[in-house]
Design an enzyme around this catalytic site. Structure first.
Site, PDB file in Angstrom:
ATOM      1  N   HIS A 306       0.863  -1.192   0.000  1.00 36.53           N
ATOM      2  CA  HIS A 306       0.000   0.000   0.000  1.00 36.53           C
ATOM      3  C   HIS A 306       0.894   1.235   0.000  1.00 36.53           C
ATOM      4  CE1 HIS A 306      -3.169   2.819   1.170  1.00 36.53           C
ATOM      5  NE2 HIS A 306      -4.015   1.897   0.775  1.00 36.53           N
ATOM      6  N   ASP A 364      -7.911  -5.337   0.006  1.00 41.18           N
ATOM      7  CA  ASP A 364      -8.374  -6.201  -1.097  1.00 41.18           C
ATOM      8  C   ASP A 364      -7.988  -7.663  -0.920  1.00 41.18           C
ATOM      9  OD1 ASP A 364      -7.607  -3.379  -2.960  1.00 41.18           O
ATOM     10  OD2 ASP A 364      -9.611  -4.239  -2.812  1.00 41.18           O
TER      11      ASP A 364
HETATM   12  C1  SDX Z   1      -6.289   0.080  -2.832  1.00 44.29           C
HETATM   13  O1  SDX Z   1      -4.555   4.597  -1.996  1.00 44.29           O
HETATM   14  C2  SDX Z   1      -5.425   3.949  -1.355  1.00 44.29           C
HETATM   15  O2  SDX Z   1      -5.791   4.257  -0.244  1.00 44.29           O
HETATM   16  C3  SDX Z   1      -6.037   2.785  -2.104  1.00 44.29           C
HETATM   17  C4  SDX Z   1      -7.014   1.940  -1.324  1.00 44.29           C
HETATM   18  C5  SDX Z   1      -8.282   2.691  -1.023  1.00 44.29           C
HETATM   19  O3  SDX Z   1      -8.982   2.300  -0.075  1.00 44.29           O
HETATM   20  O4  SDX Z   1      -8.614   3.625  -1.802  1.00 44.29           O
HETATM   21  O5  SDX Z   1      -6.447   1.504  -0.103  1.00 44.29           O
HETATM   22  C6  SDX Z   1      -7.446   0.706  -2.123  1.00 44.29           C
HETATM   23  O6  SDX Z   1      -6.047   0.426  -3.958  1.00 44.29           O
HETATM   24  C7  SDX Z   1      -5.420  -0.899  -2.092  1.00 44.29           C
HETATM   25  C8  SDX Z   1      -4.181  -1.364  -2.938  1.00 44.29           C
HETATM   26  C9  SDX Z   1      -4.655  -2.460  -3.873  1.00 44.29           C
HETATM   27  N1  SDX Z   1      -3.599  -2.821  -4.841  1.00 44.29           N
HETATM   28  C10 SDX Z   1      -2.974  -4.027  -4.766  1.00 44.29           C
HETATM   29  O7  SDX Z   1      -3.151  -4.850  -3.876  1.00 44.29           O
HETATM   30  C11 SDX Z   1      -2.049  -4.286  -5.957  1.00 44.29           C
HETATM   31  C12 SDX Z   1      -0.720  -4.857  -5.434  1.00 44.29           C
HETATM   32  N2  SDX Z   1      -0.032  -3.776  -4.707  1.00 44.29           N
HETATM   33  C13 SDX Z   1       0.784  -2.916  -5.440  1.00 44.29           C
HETATM   34  O8  SDX Z   1       0.855  -2.903  -6.785  1.00 44.29           O
HETATM   35  C14 SDX Z   1       1.409  -1.754  -4.671  1.00 44.29           C
HETATM   36  O9  SDX Z   1       1.718  -2.191  -3.422  1.00 44.29           O
HETATM   37  C15 SDX Z   1       0.557  -0.495  -4.596  1.00 44.29           C
HETATM   38  C16 SDX Z   1       0.131  -0.042  -5.959  1.00 44.29           C
HETATM   39  C17 SDX Z   1      -0.650  -0.740  -3.766  1.00 44.29           C
HETATM   40  C18 SDX Z   1       1.406   0.588  -3.934  1.00 44.29           C
HETATM   41  O10 SDX Z   1       2.417   0.882  -4.816  1.00 44.29           O
HETATM   42  P1  SDX Z   1       3.556   1.964  -4.451  1.00 44.29           P
HETATM   43  O11 SDX Z   1       3.252   2.691  -3.203  1.00 44.29           O
HETATM   44  O12 SDX Z   1       3.813   2.782  -5.678  1.00 44.29           O
HETATM   45  O13 SDX Z   1       4.784   1.064  -4.105  1.00 44.29           O
HETATM   46  P2  SDX Z   1       5.801   0.545  -5.161  1.00 44.29           P
HETATM   47  O14 SDX Z   1       5.098  -0.032  -6.356  1.00 44.29           O
HETATM   48  O15 SDX Z   1       6.817   1.617  -5.375  1.00 44.29           O
HETATM   49  O16 SDX Z   1       6.443  -0.684  -4.369  1.00 44.29           O
HETATM   50  C19 SDX Z   1       7.530  -0.500  -3.461  1.00 44.29           C
HETATM   51  C20 SDX Z   1       8.345  -1.773  -3.586  1.00 44.29           C
HETATM   52  C21 SDX Z   1       8.756  -2.093  -5.033  1.00 44.29           C
HETATM   53  O17 SDX Z   1       9.925  -2.880  -4.944  1.00 44.29           O
HETATM   54  P3  SDX Z   1      11.397  -2.132  -5.065  1.00 44.29           P
HETATM   55  O18 SDX Z   1      11.329  -1.303  -6.337  1.00 44.29           O
HETATM   56  O19 SDX Z   1      11.515  -1.292  -3.820  1.00 44.29           O
HETATM   57  O20 SDX Z   1      12.370  -3.252  -5.141  1.00 44.29           O
HETATM   58  O21 SDX Z   1       7.542  -2.915  -3.161  1.00 44.29           O
HETATM   59  C22 SDX Z   1       7.328  -3.772  -4.280  1.00 44.29           C
HETATM   60  C23 SDX Z   1       7.649  -2.981  -5.546  1.00 44.29           C
HETATM   61  O22 SDX Z   1       8.089  -3.844  -6.586  1.00 44.29           O
HETATM   62  N3  SDX Z   1       5.896  -4.158  -4.214  1.00 44.29           N
HETATM   63  C24 SDX Z   1       5.437  -5.390  -4.428  1.00 44.29           C
HETATM   64  C25 SDX Z   1       4.054  -5.308  -4.196  1.00 44.29           C
HETATM   65  N4  SDX Z   1       3.715  -4.049  -3.858  1.00 44.29           N
HETATM   66  C26 SDX Z   1       4.874  -3.349  -3.879  1.00 44.29           C
HETATM   67  N5  SDX Z   1       6.061  -6.542  -4.801  1.00 44.29           N
HETATM   68  C27 SDX Z   1       5.282  -7.632  -4.927  1.00 44.29           C
HETATM   69  N6  SDX Z   1       3.919  -7.647  -4.689  1.00 44.29           N
HETATM   70  C28 SDX Z   1       3.308  -6.497  -4.343  1.00 44.29           C
HETATM   71  N7  SDX Z   1       1.983  -6.506  -4.116  1.00 44.29           N
END
Ligand code: SDX
Length: 429
Positions: A306, A364
């Site tokens: 998140h 989720d």
């Molecule tokens: C919702 O904003 C909100 O409040 C949203 C929400 C709401 O109520 O409105 O809470 C609802 O959208 C919840 C989130 C649902 N999405 C997912 O579950 C999809 C999977 N999660 C991600 O794609 C990710 O975690 C996000 C999009 C939720 C957050 O992305 P960020 O903050 O841009 O973080 P990032 O992509 O920069 O990740 C940081 C690191 C990265 O690795 P490094 O580059 O540091 O090596 O963490 C890794 C990412 O690759 N990473 C994951 C991951 N989420 C982040 N790796 C594997 N699986 C994951 N789920």
């Protein structure tokens, strides 16, 4: 003494900016005068360090895993209130007393029907269209029906539009589902609760009576509460930006639905269930986790991570409890996917890749399993999310319009394209 921030550029120029403090959470540097003073922009794609507005509605402490709606912890609201009480709270800033709640429920109840010509919009879609495509189209089309609640500068119009959207979203979501399975639309019934009414519109058929299961209704009502608002997330920011141009509320909510559809946002609940189905059983969890950690795999652990929560999403805990209750009520306590999700969560939370990046289950991760147990098909999960989030979008939209500081949102950019050049005649290109 007023706090200030000083920006010193390496050409020796130095500028001061006021610091603004909130009731809780990080202070902000008010940089509105930056470009006028220094001729430079800030650069923050993804808005990792940018506060887009000031708000009094929802507060998230990502490090502590805290979520407050108007100051009330989500854990208490989920146990002591129902969804319409939370709607009242988000819109008005206070929980309703008995009389206020009765009046609010009565008004919402009498707005649950949609204009009968709206039915015709559905026939324009293929039956196998994704229900979110239908939702974006039909909710946007509400602007074509309710001309008496489009003037955003009229408080009365804004209030009527709010009631219409909160009341009609369940009817429209149920219609999208019925249309997709070729069953007739079921009209709302005023003697039922908001969520009981929704479940009847989703699952009743004209051929027999439908009995509302109050345990399942309570579970779904709690799911609505957990999804109601979440400060300036992507879809809420979309609604605010759309509203800042003066667009009518129905168009703004349709824009929010479109944004929520994305798998990185509200679409993650659908993607998470598809992920669990693909993994199949606990023996394959190790291999999947390996792929989720590999940047080149393009695979992510859906329902995990998140932008704000760097601790357990409090909604995920409540969702897991609700999941347990529903599965027990339905005699599905050894549900294959629930057990798989528990195993997946355990392994991920012991893996340094997730721990070091503070990736925890979000709202989720469990919501798909409990919705599937309630009989809601995967393709409808994000529609349910948009139904519940509509009140949050409206509360944020109303707050923006009432804010004397609000202006049309118009970000700038760091331009790295071609500088000025002349068009050559065709023969010279
Ligand atoms: C919702 O904003 C909100 O409040 C949203 C929400 C709401 O109520 O409105 O809470 C609802 O959208 C919840 C989130 C649902 N999405 C997912 O579950 C999809 C999977 N999660 C991600 O794609 C990710 O975690 C996000 C999009 C939720 C957050 O992305 P960020 O903050 O841009 O973080 P990032 O992509 O920069 O990740 C940081 C690191 C990265 O690795 P490094 O580059 O540091 O090596 O963490 C890794 C990412 O690759 N990473 C994951 C991951 N989420 C982040 N790796 C594997 N699986 C994951 N789920």
């Amino acid at each position: 003494m007023d706090k200030k921030a000083t920006l010193t550029l390496n050409d020796g120029r130095s500028f001061e900016f006021p610091m603004l403090g909130g009731s809780v959470g990080p202070e902000v540097v008010d940089i509105r005068s930056l470009y006028g003073k220094a001729g430079v922009f800030t650069y923050d794609p993804g808005f990792m360090s940018t506060a887009s507005c000031n708000s009094t509605i929802t507060y998230i402490d990502g490090d502590a895993g805290v979520l407050l709606y108007r100051g009330y912890p989500i854990e208490q609201l989920a146990v002591h209130c129902d969804f319409l009480e939370v709607c009242y709270l988000l819109l008005n800033g206070e929980l309703p007393n008995a009389a206020q709640k009765q009046g609010f429920v009565a008004t919402v109840t009498r707005h649950t029907m949609v204009h009968d010509q709206l039915n015709r919009f559905f026939t324009g879609f293929r039956r196998d269209a994704h229900p979110m495509a239908t939702m974006v189209g039909v909710v946007g089309a509400l602007s074509a029906f309710y001309h008496d609640s489009l003037d955003i500068n009229d408080a009365e119009h804004r209030q009527v539009a709010a009631f219409r959207l909160i009341a009609k979203l369940p009817t429209i979501v149920a219609m999208a589902y019925k249309y997709s399975i070729g069953q007739p639309f079921v009209y709302p019934r005023n003697e039922l609760s908001y969520t009981g009414n929704f479940m009847r519109m989703m699952f009743a058929v004209p051929a027999e009576d439908y009995k509302v299961n109050e345990v399942l209704v309570r579970a779904l009502d709690r799911i609505f509460i957990l999804h109601a608002d979440h400060e300036q997330n992507a879809s809420t920011s979309t609604v605010r930006l759309s509203g800042s141009s003066g667009a009518n509320p129905f168009a703004c909510i349709a824009a929010g639905i479109a944004c929520l559809w994305g798998p990185a946002h509200g679409g993650a609940n659908e993607a998470c269930l598809q992920m669990l189905e693909q993994i199949g059983d606990a023996s394959k969890v190790g291999d999947f986790i390996k792929r989720a950690k590999d940047k080149n795999s393009g695979v992510r652990l859906m329902g995990f991570g998140h932008r704000v929560y760097k601790n357990y999403d409090p909604r995920a805990k409540l969702m897991r409890e609700t999941c347990h209750e529903v599965l027990n009520e339905l005699g599905l306590h050894d549900d294959r996917l629930f057990k798989l999700a528990i195993a997946l969560e355990k392994i991920a939370l012991e893996d340094d890749y997730f721990v070091s990046r503070k990736l925890y289950p979000n709202v989720d991760f469990y919501s798909g399993i409990v919705q599937r147990a309630l009989g809601i098909p995967t393709s409808m999960f994000t529609c349910i999310f948009s139904l519940a989030r509509t009140v949050g979008w409206i509360a944020q939209w109303q707050e923006m319009i009432a804010d004397p500081e609000y202006k049309i949102g118009r970000p700038r950019q760091l331009y790295r394209g071609a500088t000025r050049r002349d068009v050559k005649p065709m023969a010279q290109r």
